[in-house]
Design a protein around this motif. Structure first.
Motif, PDB file in Angstrom:
ATOM      1  N   LEU A 134     -31.321  29.878  22.631  1.00 47.95           N
ATOM      2  CA  LEU A 134     -31.364  29.615  24.075  1.00 47.95           C
ATOM      3  C   LEU A 134     -29.978  29.658  24.716  1.00 47.95           C
ATOM      4  O   LEU A 134     -29.866  29.781  25.932  1.00 47.95           O
ATOM      5  CB  LEU A 134     -32.031  28.268  24.351  1.00 47.95           C
ATOM      6  N   LYS A 135     -28.934  29.560  23.915  1.00 45.84           N
ATOM      7  CA  LYS A 135     -27.581  29.682  24.464  1.00 45.84           C
ATOM      8  C   LYS A 135     -27.297  31.103  24.926  1.00 45.84           C
ATOM      9  O   LYS A 135     -26.498  31.315  25.828  1.00 45.84           O
ATOM     10  CB  LYS A 135     -26.538  29.237  23.434  1.00 45.84           C
ATOM     11  N   THR A 136     -27.960  32.082  24.317  1.00 47.42           N
ATOM     12  CA  THR A 136     -27.759  33.478  24.705  1.00 47.42           C
ATOM     13  C   THR A 136     -28.803  33.959  25.709  1.00 47.42           C
ATOM     14  O   THR A 136     -28.550  34.896  26.444  1.00 47.42           O
ATOM     15  CB  THR A 136     -27.778  34.415  23.481  1.00 47.42           C
ATOM     16  N   LYS A 137     -29.973  33.344  25.728  1.00 50.12           N
ATOM     17  CA  LYS A 137     -31.035  33.701  26.680  1.00 50.12           C
ATOM     18  C   LYS A 137     -31.464  32.443  27.407  1.00 50.12           C
ATOM     19  O   LYS A 137     -32.284  31.686  26.905  1.00 50.12           O
ATOM     20  CB  LYS A 137     -32.229  34.325  25.968  1.00 50.12           C
ATOM     21  N   THR A 138     -30.921  32.240  28.576  1.00 50.86           N
ATOM     22  CA  THR A 138     -31.197  31.022  29.327  1.00 50.86           C
ATOM     23  C   THR A 138     -32.540  31.141  30.046  1.00 50.86           C
ATOM     24  O   THR A 138     -32.731  32.058  30.834  1.00 50.86           O
ATOM     25  CB  THR A 138     -30.073  30.771  30.359  1.00 50.86           C
ATOM     26  N   PRO A 139     -33.447  30.212  29.780  1.00 52.19           N
ATOM     27  CA  PRO A 139     -34.740  30.252  30.470  1.00 52.19           C
ATOM     28  C   PRO A 139     -34.602  29.747  31.906  1.00 52.19           C
ATOM     29  O   PRO A 139     -33.667  29.004  32.217  1.00 52.19           O
ATOM     30  CB  PRO A 139     -35.613  29.310  29.644  1.00 52.19           C
ATOM     31  N   PRO A 140     -35.541  30.108  32.780  1.00 52.26           N
ATOM     32  CA  PRO A 140     -35.536  29.550  34.128  1.00 52.26           C
ATOM     33  C   PRO A 140     -35.765  28.027  34.075  1.00 52.26           C
ATOM     34  O   PRO A 140     -36.269  27.503  33.077  1.00 52.26           O
ATOM     35  CB  PRO A 140     -36.708  30.239  34.829  1.00 52.26           C
ATOM     36  N   ALA A 141     -35.406  27.355  35.143  1.00 56.03           N
ATOM     37  CA  ALA A 141     -35.489  25.889  35.184  1.00 56.03           C
ATOM     38  C   ALA A 141     -36.900  25.386  34.886  1.00 56.03           C
ATOM     39  O   ALA A 141     -37.062  24.413  34.148  1.00 56.03           O
ATOM     40  CB  ALA A 141     -35.011  25.375  36.535  1.00 56.03           C
ATOM     41  N   ASP A 142     -37.921  26.030  35.449  1.00 58.12           N
ATOM     42  CA  ASP A 142     -39.294  25.565  35.223  1.00 58.12           C
ATOM     43  C   ASP A 142     -39.691  25.654  33.746  1.00 58.12           C
ATOM     44  O   ASP A 142     -40.336  24.752  33.223  1.00 58.12           O
ATOM     45  CB  ASP A 142     -40.281  26.359  36.077  1.00 58.12           C
ATOM     46  N   ALA A 143     -39.308  26.743  33.088  1.00 55.32           N
ATOM     47  CA  ALA A 143     -39.634  26.900  31.667  1.00 55.32           C
ATOM     48  C   ALA A 143     -38.893  25.859  30.832  1.00 55.32           C
ATOM     49  O   ALA A 143     -39.450  25.287  29.889  1.00 55.32           O
ATOM     50  CB  ALA A 143     -39.297  28.303  31.198  1.00 55.32           C
ATOM     51  N   ALA A 144     -37.643  25.608  31.182  1.00 58.29           N
ATOM     52  CA  ALA A 144     -36.862  24.599  30.455  1.00 58.29           C
ATOM     53  C   ALA A 144     -37.483  23.214  30.634  1.00 58.29           C
ATOM     54  O   ALA A 144     -37.561  22.436  29.681  1.00 58.29           O
ATOM     55  CB  ALA A 144     -35.419  24.609  30.936  1.00 58.29           C
ATOM     56  N   LYS A 145     -37.952  22.918  31.846  1.00 55.26           N
ATOM     57  CA  LYS A 145     -38.595  21.621  32.094  1.00 55.26           C
ATOM     58  C   LYS A 145     -39.885  21.491  31.287  1.00 55.26           C
ATOM     59  O   LYS A 145     -40.166  20.427  30.726  1.00 55.26           O
ATOM     60  CB  LYS A 145     -38.903  21.460  33.581  1.00 55.26           C
ATOM     61  N   MET A 146     -40.666  22.572  31.223  1.00 56.83           N
ATOM     62  CA  MET A 146     -41.908  22.544  30.432  1.00 56.83           C
ATOM     63  C   MET A 146     -41.593  22.277  28.970  1.00 56.83           C
ATOM     64  O   MET A 146     -42.274  21.476  28.318  1.00 56.83           O
ATOM     65  CB  MET A 146     -42.668  23.879  30.562  1.00 56.83           C
ATOM     66  N   ALA A 147     -40.566  22.939  28.461  1.00 57.82           N
ATOM     67  CA  ALA A 147     -40.192  22.755  27.063  1.00 57.82           C
ATOM     68  C   ALA A 147     -39.712  21.330  26.813  1.00 57.82           C
ATOM     69  O   ALA A 147     -40.093  20.703  25.825  1.00 57.82           O
ATOM     70  CB  ALA A 147     -39.117  23.769  26.675  1.00 57.82           C
ATOM     71  N   LEU A 148     -38.891  20.811  27.714  1.00 55.88           N
ATOM     72  CA  LEU A 148     -38.408  19.430  27.566  1.00 55.88           C
ATOM     73  C   LEU A 148     -39.557  18.436  27.606  1.00 55.88           C
ATOM     74  O   LEU A 148     -39.605  17.503  26.799  1.00 55.88           O
ATOM     75  CB  LEU A 148     -37.395  19.098  28.667  1.00 55.88           C
ATOM     76  N   ARG A 149     -40.481  18.640  28.545  1.00 51.32           N
ATOM     77  CA  ARG A 149     -41.648  17.745  28.627  1.00 51.32           C
ATOM     78  C   ARG A 149     -42.424  17.743  27.329  1.00 51.32           C
ATOM     79  O   ARG A 149     -42.843  16.697  26.838  1.00 51.32           O
ATOM     80  CB  ARG A 149     -42.562  18.159  29.778  1.00 51.32           C
ATOM     81  N   TYR A 150     -42.619  18.928  26.759  1.00 49.87           N
ATOM     82  CA  TYR A 150     -43.364  19.006  25.506  1.00 49.87           C
ATOM     83  C   TYR A 150     -42.609  18.284  24.393  1.00 49.87           C
ATOM     84  O   TYR A 150     -43.192  17.515  23.627  1.00 49.87           O
ATOM     85  CB  TYR A 150     -43.636  20.462  25.099  1.00 49.87           C
ATOM     86  N   ILE A 151     -41.329  18.546  24.289  1.00 51.44           N
ATOM     87  CA  ILE A 151     -40.524  17.938  23.224  1.00 51.44           C
ATOM     88  C   ILE A 151     -40.568  16.416  23.322  1.00 51.44           C
ATOM     89  O   ILE A 151     -40.759  15.717  22.322  1.00 51.44           O
ATOM     90  CB  ILE A 151     -39.073  18.467  23.283  1.00 51.44           C
ATOM     91  N   TYR A 152     -40.408  15.908  24.525  1.00 49.61           N
ATOM     92  CA  TYR A 152     -40.441  14.447  24.707  1.00 49.61           C
ATOM     93  C   TYR A 152     -41.844  13.880  24.481  1.00 49.61           C
ATOM     94  O   TYR A 152     -41.994  12.767  23.986  1.00 49.61           O
ATOM     95  CB  TYR A 152     -39.933  14.057  26.092  1.00 49.61           C
TER      96      TYR A 152
END
Length: 167
Positions: A134-152
């Protein structure tokens, strides 16, 4: 094999999917070609495609990996691509993390990234590999939020991955 392809398979799709899962559990490498055909075919139902992908993971090998990568590249359906990337992550965490990072740049808010993240996070090095990708391919904010929500939501707090997604 006759329950996976042939007249019996056409009669009952649930039986066909069960036969694919059984072939995977038994690691029947002689049916790998059949599973590859099912995984790639646009006519395969999502349930059967997922069973075929799981079968390819169980059988393993370079040909299975190539087929799974082909599904990620060629499928028009984002859920199919997500399931294929999850399968790839179970075979090869580095390649799976790269595919996940690429898909996270393309997902929409209606897509379920849970299976993909679950496959990576279940690997010992999965969170670190995904963070690096993910350091080389930055996801859009919404995708990052979805991933964070899932992880948490599953009780994980992998610091490096959380930091990359939070940015």
């Amino acid at each position: 094999a006759s329950l996976i392809v042939g007249d019996e398979a056409a009669k009952d799709r649930r039986l066909q999917a069960a036969a694919v899962r059984l072939a995977a559990a038994w690691k029947l490498s002689e049916l790998a070609g059949t599973l590859r055909d099912l995984a790639i075919s646009e006519k395969t139902t999502p349930t059967l495609q997922q069973a075929a992908l799981d079968g390819l993971v169980a059988i393993g090998g370079p040909a299975s990996k190539q087929t799974i990568q082909a599904v990620i590249q060629s499928s028009k359906s984002m859920p199919s691509r997500i399931f294929a990337a999850a399968a790839l992550a179970r075979l090869d965490s580095t390649a799976g993390a790269a595919a996940a990072a690429d898909l996270l740049t393309q997902v929409k808010s209606s897509d379920d990234v849970g299976p993909l993240l679950e496959a990576l996070l279940s690997r010992k090095d999965g969170a670190d590999r995904l963070a690096a990708a993910l350091k080389t391919k930055t996801p859009p904010a919404d995708a990052a939020k979805m991933a964070l929500r899932y992880i948490y939501s599953i009780g994980r707090s992998d610091q490096e991955l959380s930091d990359v997604l939070s940015k």
